[in-house]
Motif scaffolding. Sequence first.
Motif, mmCIF file in Angstrom:
data_model
loop_
_atom_site.group_PDB
_atom_site.id
_atom_site.type_symbol
_atom_site.label_atom_id
_atom_site.label_comp_id
_atom_site.label_asym_id
_atom_site.label_seq_id
_atom_site.Cartn_x
_atom_site.Cartn_y
_atom_site.Cartn_z
ATOM 1 N N MET A 1 1.019 -16.155 19.600
ATOM 2 C CA MET A 1 1.000 -17.118 18.481
ATOM 3 C C MET A 1 0.863 -16.132 16.672
ATOM 4 S SD MET A 1 -0.924 -20.317 16.634
ATOM 5 C CE MET A 1 -0.839 -21.389 17.470
ATOM 6 N N ILE A 2 1.782 -15.858 15.408
ATOM 7 C CA ILE A 2 1.179 -15.328 14.427
ATOM 8 C C ILE A 2 0.840 -16.164 13.270
ATOM 9 C CG2 ILE A 2 2.402 -13.935 13.093
ATOM 10 C CD1 ILE A 2 1.777 -12.477 16.248
ATOM 11 N N ARG A 3 -0.298 -16.354 12.239
ATOM 12 C CA ARG A 3 -0.504 -17.123 11.801
ATOM 13 C C ARG A 3 -1.016 -16.332 10.490
ATOM 14 N NH1 ARG A 3 -4.456 -20.638 14.898
ATOM 15 N NH2 ARG A 3 -5.295 -20.276 12.439
ATOM 16 N N VAL A 4 -0.507 -16.178 9.645
ATOM 17 C CA VAL A 4 -0.320 -15.373 8.295
ATOM 18 C C VAL A 4 -1.132 -16.460 7.603
ATOM 19 C CG1 VAL A 4 0.270 -14.212 6.157
ATOM 20 C CG2 VAL A 4 1.278 -13.662 8.849
ATOM 21 N N GLN A 5 -2.522 -16.891 6.935
ATOM 22 C CA GLN A 5 -2.575 -17.768 5.710
ATOM 23 C C GLN A 5 -4.147 -17.676 4.712
ATOM 24 O OE1 GLN A 5 -4.278 -19.613 9.259
ATOM 25 N NE2 GLN A 5 -6.233 -19.642 8.742
ATOM 26 N N ALA A 6 -4.173 -18.489 4.029
ATOM 27 C CA ALA A 6 -5.365 -18.019 3.116
ATOM 28 C C ALA A 6 -6.675 -18.084 3.350
ATOM 29 C CB ALA A 6 -5.166 -18.448 1.545
ATOM 30 N N LEU B 1 -5.956 -9.577 -0.627
ATOM 31 C CA LEU B 1 -4.793 -8.826 0.490
ATOM 32 C C LEU B 1 -4.000 -9.605 0.259
ATOM 33 C CD1 LEU B 1 -7.278 -8.421 2.751
ATOM 34 C CD2 LEU B 1 -5.451 -8.233 3.852
ATOM 35 N N GLU B 2 -2.939 -8.722 -0.313
ATOM 36 C CA GLU B 2 -2.034 -9.079 -1.024
ATOM 37 C C GLU B 2 -0.190 -8.914 0.407
ATOM 38 O OE1 GLU B 2 -0.132 -7.719 -4.754
ATOM 39 O OE2 GLU B 2 -2.291 -8.057 -5.802
ATOM 40 N N HIS B 3 0.605 -9.426 0.382
ATOM 41 C CA HIS B 3 1.840 -9.503 1.182
ATOM 42 C C HIS B 3 2.832 -9.523 0.572
ATOM 43 C CE1 HIS B 3 1.197 -13.456 2.274
ATOM 44 N NE2 HIS B 3 1.936 -14.044 3.134
ATOM 45 N N TYR B 4 3.929 -9.782 1.377
ATOM 46 C CA TYR B 4 5.119 -10.209 1.676
ATOM 47 C C TYR B 4 5.062 -11.399 2.238
ATOM 48 C CZ TYR B 4 6.403 -6.049 -1.582
ATOM 49 O OH TYR B 4 6.105 -5.232 -2.968
ATOM 50 N N PRO B 5 5.121 -12.662 1.906
ATOM 51 C CA PRO B 5 5.748 -13.266 3.058
ATOM 52 C C PRO B 5 7.004 -13.868 2.966
ATOM 53 C CG PRO B 5 4.985 -14.376 1.101
ATOM 54 C CD PRO B 5 4.654 -13.204 0.442
ATOM 55 N N GLY B 6 7.351 -13.882 3.939
ATOM 56 C CA GLY B 6 8.013 -13.406 5.579
ATOM 57 C C GLY B 6 8.541 -12.130 5.955
ATOM 58 N N MET B 7 8.199 -11.194 5.010
ATOM 59 C CA MET B 7 8.400 -10.183 5.538
ATOM 60 C C MET B 7 6.992 -9.659 6.084
ATOM 61 S SD MET B 7 7.890 -5.996 4.034
ATOM 62 C CE MET B 7 9.108 -6.526 2.772
ATOM 63 N N THR B 8 6.140 -9.931 5.669
ATOM 64 C CA THR B 8 4.813 -9.985 6.710
ATOM 65 C C THR B 8 4.843 -9.962 7.778
ATOM 66 O OG1 THR B 8 3.739 -9.386 4.650
ATOM 67 C CG2 THR B 8 2.596 -9.894 7.012
ATOM 68 N N GLU B 9 5.253 -11.800 8.878
ATOM 69 C CA GLU B 9 5.469 -12.862 9.364
ATOM 70 C C GLU B 9 6.401 -11.901 10.433
ATOM 71 O OE1 GLU B 9 3.742 -15.327 6.299
ATOM 72 O OE2 GLU B 9 5.036 -14.301 6.321
ATOM 73 N N THR C 1 -1.306 -0.191 10.233
ATOM 74 C CA THR C 1 -0.200 0.891 9.889
ATOM 75 C C THR C 1 1.028 0.185 9.347
ATOM 76 O OG1 THR C 1 0.372 1.614 11.955
ATOM 77 C CG2 THR C 1 -1.700 2.724 11.311
ATOM 78 N N ARG C 2 1.400 -0.560 10.326
ATOM 79 C CA ARG C 2 2.583 -1.192 9.940
ATOM 80 C C ARG C 2 3.051 -2.906 9.830
ATOM 81 N NH1 ARG C 2 6.235 1.002 14.911
ATOM 82 N NH2 ARG C 2 4.628 3.152 15.162
ATOM 83 N N ALA C 3 1.984 -3.354 9.434
ATOM 84 C CA ALA C 3 2.177 -4.841 8.920
ATOM 85 C C ALA C 3 2.204 -4.541 7.380
ATOM 86 C CB ALA C 3 1.382 -5.714 8.890
ATOM 87 N N PRO C 4 2.837 -5.030 6.470
ATOM 88 C CA PRO C 4 2.593 -5.734 4.907
ATOM 89 C C PRO C 4 1.700 -5.973 4.061
ATOM 90 C CG PRO C 4 4.733 -6.586 5.413
ATOM 91 C CD PRO C 4 4.007 -5.828 6.810
ATOM 92 N N PHE C 5 -0.019 -4.959 4.284
ATOM 93 C CA PHE C 5 -0.747 -5.674 3.472
ATOM 94 C C PHE C 5 -1.701 -4.615 2.335
ATOM 95 C CE2 PHE C 5 -1.420 -8.381 7.011
ATOM 96 C CZ PHE C 5 -0.921 -9.968 7.008
ATOM 97 N N TRP C 6 -1.742 -4.846 1.713
ATOM 98 C CA TRP C 6 -1.930 -4.006 0.252
ATOM 99 C C TRP C 6 -3.607 -4.688 -0.255
ATOM 100 C CZ3 TRP C 6 2.597 -5.733 1.000
ATOM 101 C CH2 TRP C 6 3.363 -4.752 1.186
ATOM 102 N N LYS C 7 -4.686 -3.814 0.095
ATOM 103 C CA LYS C 7 -5.787 -3.832 0.330
ATOM 104 C C LYS C 7 -6.758 -4.172 -1.584
ATOM 105 C CE LYS C 7 -7.217 -3.646 5.178
ATOM 106 N NZ LYS C 7 -8.351 -2.991 5.822
ATOM 107 N N LEU C 8 -7.229 -4.777 -2.269
ATOM 108 C CA LEU C 8 -7.623 -3.981 -3.439
ATOM 109 C C LEU C 8 -8.929 -4.858 -3.802
ATOM 110 C CD1 LEU C 8 -7.163 -4.113 -6.592
ATOM 111 C CD2 LEU C 8 -6.691 -5.719 -7.398
ATOM 112 N N GLU C 9 -9.822 -3.698 -3.380
ATOM 113 C CA GLU C 9 -11.242 -3.870 -3.523
ATOM 114 C C GLU C 9 -12.402 -3.700 -5.288
ATOM 115 O OE1 GLU C 9 -12.752 -1.805 0.168
ATOM 116 O OE2 GLU C 9 -12.276 -0.128 -2.067
#
Length: 160
Positions: free
Chosen positions: A1-6, A49-57, A117-125
């Motif tokens: 199961m995969i979940r991407v959530q805020a 953390l930012e991501h591209y919905p759809g592409m990330t999942e 390394t492969r999941a499209p997430f970007w971190k802003l501190e």
Amino acid sequence: MIRVQALPFDVGAELGAFTRGRHDVGGIASFVGLVRDEHGGEPVQAMTLEHYPGMTERELRAIEAEARRRWPLLDCLVIHRHGRMLPGEPIVLVATASAHRHAALDACAFLIDWLKTRAPFWKLEETATGERWVEARAGDDQAAARWQAGDTPGGTGEVR
């Protein structure tokens, strides 16, 4: 199961639900990633953390499918958050279940290495001196590289 959530998640509750009623499982391996309160010697107040919905999942499903192809997994759970998080909050939970511990342990390590390394997430501190994007680390690429061509950490290419 995969979940991407805020929304935050409860690690104990998630692992409890993951294992509930499973009598075919001999081993569960899990990894929990948390927001640290410092990076590079500077205090971190929050991370977004930012991501591209759809592409990330899609990418997370592909990584999970690769783990299932390599190891005899009975189940898999990946929960990854996005949005603004504070130090100490969980970012990611990876859990794998197999009849035997080696498959669960190796698959869990593989999943987190490839997610980094492969999941499209970007971190802003957020720090006292302002915001900064977190660069990819060479160590993460090296960790992911050990899994190329189906290799196990011992480099045998054997699937357990």
